[in-house]
Design an enzyme around this catalytic site. Structure first.
Site, mmCIF file in Angstrom:
data_model
loop_
_atom_site.group_PDB
_atom_site.id
_atom_site.type_symbol
_atom_site.label_atom_id
_atom_site.label_comp_id
_atom_site.label_asym_id
_atom_site.label_seq_id
_atom_site.Cartn_x
_atom_site.Cartn_y
_atom_site.Cartn_z
ATOM 1 N N GLY A 102 10.630 -2.186 1.191
ATOM 2 C CA GLY A 102 10.234 -3.162 2.203
ATOM 3 C C GLY A 102 11.267 -4.230 2.482
ATOM 4 O O GLY A 102 10.962 -5.241 3.110
ATOM 5 N N HIS B 7 2.813 2.923 -8.194
ATOM 6 C CA HIS B 7 3.673 2.321 -7.155
ATOM 7 C C HIS B 7 4.087 0.916 -7.626
ATOM 8 O O HIS B 7 3.326 0.229 -8.303
ATOM 9 C CB HIS B 7 2.905 2.227 -5.834
ATOM 10 C CG HIS B 7 3.784 1.821 -4.688
ATOM 11 N ND1 HIS B 7 4.132 0.500 -4.462
ATOM 12 C CD2 HIS B 7 4.412 2.541 -3.737
ATOM 13 C CE1 HIS B 7 4.928 0.445 -3.407
ATOM 14 N NE2 HIS B 7 5.117 1.670 -2.944
ATOM 15 N N ASN C 294 3.388 6.154 3.128
ATOM 16 C CA ASN C 294 2.540 5.226 2.377
ATOM 17 C C ASN C 294 2.156 4.083 3.308
ATOM 18 O O ASN C 294 2.967 3.200 3.569
ATOM 19 C CB ASN C 294 3.304 4.700 1.152
ATOM 20 C CG ASN C 294 2.485 3.685 0.372
ATOM 21 O OD1 ASN C 294 1.283 3.571 0.587
ATOM 22 N ND2 ASN C 294 3.138 2.955 -0.519
ATOM 23 N N TRP C 295 0.921 4.137 3.783
ATOM 24 C CA TRP C 295 0.477 3.111 4.739
ATOM 25 C C TRP C 295 0.228 1.768 4.066
ATOM 26 O O TRP C 295 0.061 0.761 4.751
ATOM 27 C CB TRP C 295 -0.812 3.569 5.435
ATOM 28 C CG TRP C 295 -0.621 4.658 6.459
ATOM 29 C CD1 TRP C 295 0.574 5.174 6.903
ATOM 30 C CD2 TRP C 295 -1.647 5.348 7.183
ATOM 31 N NE1 TRP C 295 0.348 6.140 7.862
ATOM 32 C CE2 TRP C 295 -1.011 6.271 8.049
ATOM 33 C CE3 TRP C 295 -3.038 5.288 7.187
ATOM 34 C CZ2 TRP C 295 -1.736 7.116 8.903
ATOM 35 C CZ3 TRP C 295 -3.752 6.126 8.035
ATOM 36 C CH2 TRP C 295 -3.102 7.025 8.881
ATOM 37 N N LYS C 296 0.123 1.763 2.750
ATOM 38 C CA LYS C 296 -0.228 0.529 2.025
ATOM 39 C C LYS C 296 -1.507 -0.069 2.629
ATOM 40 O O LYS C 296 -2.398 0.687 2.996
ATOM 41 C CB LYS C 296 0.929 -0.472 2.045
ATOM 42 C CG LYS C 296 2.264 0.165 1.654
ATOM 43 C CD LYS C 296 3.319 -0.843 1.376
ATOM 44 C CE LYS C 296 4.646 -0.126 1.172
ATOM 45 N NZ LYS C 296 5.664 -0.967 0.565
ATOM 46 N N SER D 49 12.993 1.570 1.917
ATOM 47 C CA SER D 49 13.623 1.307 3.219
ATOM 48 C C SER D 49 14.202 2.567 3.871
ATOM 49 O O SER D 49 15.236 2.509 4.544
ATOM 50 C CB SER D 49 14.689 0.216 3.078
ATOM 51 O OG SER D 49 14.078 -1.014 2.701
ATOM 52 N N GLU E 112 11.816 4.831 -6.609
ATOM 53 C CA GLU E 112 11.826 3.762 -5.617
ATOM 54 C C GLU E 112 12.369 2.490 -6.248
ATOM 55 O O GLU E 112 11.625 1.760 -6.926
ATOM 56 C CB GLU E 112 10.407 3.487 -5.121
ATOM 57 C CG GLU E 112 9.718 4.678 -4.501
ATOM 58 C CD GLU E 112 8.547 4.227 -3.651
ATOM 59 O OE1 GLU E 112 8.647 4.356 -2.429
ATOM 60 O OE2 GLU E 112 7.567 3.718 -4.201
ATOM 61 N N GLU F 174 4.189 -1.851 -6.289
ATOM 62 C CA GLU F 174 3.261 -2.941 -5.951
ATOM 63 C C GLU F 174 2.061 -2.943 -6.898
ATOM 64 O O GLU F 174 1.523 -4.001 -7.229
ATOM 65 C CB GLU F 174 2.839 -2.823 -4.480
ATOM 66 C CG GLU F 174 3.985 -3.235 -3.559
ATOM 67 C CD GLU F 174 4.084 -2.453 -2.263
ATOM 68 O OE1 GLU F 174 3.079 -1.894 -1.802
ATOM 69 O OE2 GLU F 174 5.204 -2.391 -1.710
ATOM 70 N N GLY G 151 7.330 3.727 3.450
ATOM 71 C CA GLY G 151 6.367 2.707 3.850
ATOM 72 C C GLY G 151 6.529 2.337 5.316
ATOM 73 O O GLY G 151 6.027 3.016 6.204
ATOM 74 N N GLY G 152 7.276 1.274 5.571
ATOM 75 C CA GLY G 152 7.403 0.692 6.916
ATOM 76 C C GLY G 152 7.651 1.692 8.033
ATOM 77 O O GLY G 152 6.919 1.709 9.034
HETATM 78 C C1 PEP Z 1 6.872 2.410 -0.212
HETATM 79 O O1 PEP Z 1 5.856 2.001 0.303
HETATM 80 O O2 PEP Z 1 6.781 3.097 -1.233
HETATM 81 C C2 PEP Z 1 8.165 2.089 0.390
HETATM 82 C C3 PEP Z 1 9.234 2.662 -0.075
HETATM 83 O O3 PEP Z 1 8.164 1.184 1.420
HETATM 84 P P1 PEP Z 1 9.356 0.965 2.493
HETATM 85 O O4 PEP Z 1 9.707 2.340 3.029
HETATM 86 O O5 PEP Z 1 8.769 0.078 3.544
HETATM 87 O O6 PEP Z 1 10.513 0.366 1.780
#
Ligand code: PEP
Length: 242
Positions: A167, A93, A7-9, A203, A161, A95, A224-225
């Protein structure tokens, strides 16, 4: 089926997209039963699809609207995503829920619309730290999953999640993942969605994923990250394939 999605966001620019896709084309080796996908910003979706070519990595949007077309300035329809070659769409999601007010009511419509357009919906669920600490975690997850009673059966992936793990660098413990994934799997049975793959997200890194992927009812990751770095994304996919 297992599935790992990056997930590049709202990250990366054209040059990064190009480098990422080139790394996937060079380094991705598909394996039966394990899917890999990239959830890119809308403006890069077509580019990502083209650049990935036939390498096998799927393309996901990070959201979409449920109406088929019309006067909805700034929105993108499921049919438009399908039209440019998208394979699926992230829905709900955290966010989207917490910053942009996404509701379970809308998610019912979005899941139905995604399926009608031929897109794989990835329904994201998860509790906040306050909800967990307040003993409301299972109620929150039950309510988020109850949308499936209204959508009826169909293609689906669920991503668990925990909001407090997204994040933050604070990954859920293996015991926490085990407890919640078992609960989600049971709820999916009750909602007529038995066997739906359940991703873990929050994470995830190549350092912690090898252990998480072994937990019962964990069928991949939404990342994500760590998945902004192609080498790490490909490593996570390999861990899911192992
Ligand atoms: C996400 O974007 O859904 C996510 C889990 O981000 P991260 O891996 O950065 O926690």
């Amino acid at each position: 089926m297992r599935i790992v999605i990056a997930n590049w966001k709202m990250n990366l620019l054209s040059k990064d997209v190009e480098a990422f896709c080139a790394a996937c084309v060079a380094g991705y080796k598909g394996k039966a039963g394990v899917e890999a996908g990239i959830a890119a910003p809308f403006i890069y979706l077509k580019d990502v699809k083209t650049k990935l070519g036939t390498c096998g990595v799927k393309v996901f949007a990070q959201n979409a609207y449920f109406e088929a077309k019309g006067a909805f300035t700034g929105e993108i329809s499921m049919a438009q995503l399908k039209d440019i070659g998208c394979d699926g769409v992230l829905l709900g999601h955290s966010e989207r829920r917490h910053i942009f007010g996404e509701t379970n009511t809308n998610l019912v419509k979005k899941i139905k619309a995604a399926r009608e357009a031929g897109l794989l919906p990835v329904l994201c669920i998860g509790e906040t730290l306050e909800e967990r600490d307040g003993g409301k975690m299972f109620d929150v997850l039950r309510e988020q999953l109850a949308v499936l009673k209204e959508t009826g059966p169909g293609p689906l992936v669920v991503a668990y999640e925990p909001v407090w793990a997204i994040g933050t660098g604070r990954v859920a413990t293996v015991d926490q993942v085990r407890e919640v994934h078992a609960f989600v799997a049971e709820e999916l049975v009750k909602n007529g969605a038995a066997g739906t793959p359940i991703q873990y997200g929050g994470s995830v890194t190549p350092e912690n994923f090898a252990e998480i992927i072994q937990v019962p009812h964990v069928a991949g990751g939404l990342v994500g990250g760590a998945a902004l770095v192609p080498e790490k994304f490909l490593k996570l996919v390999e861990q899911a394939q192992a």
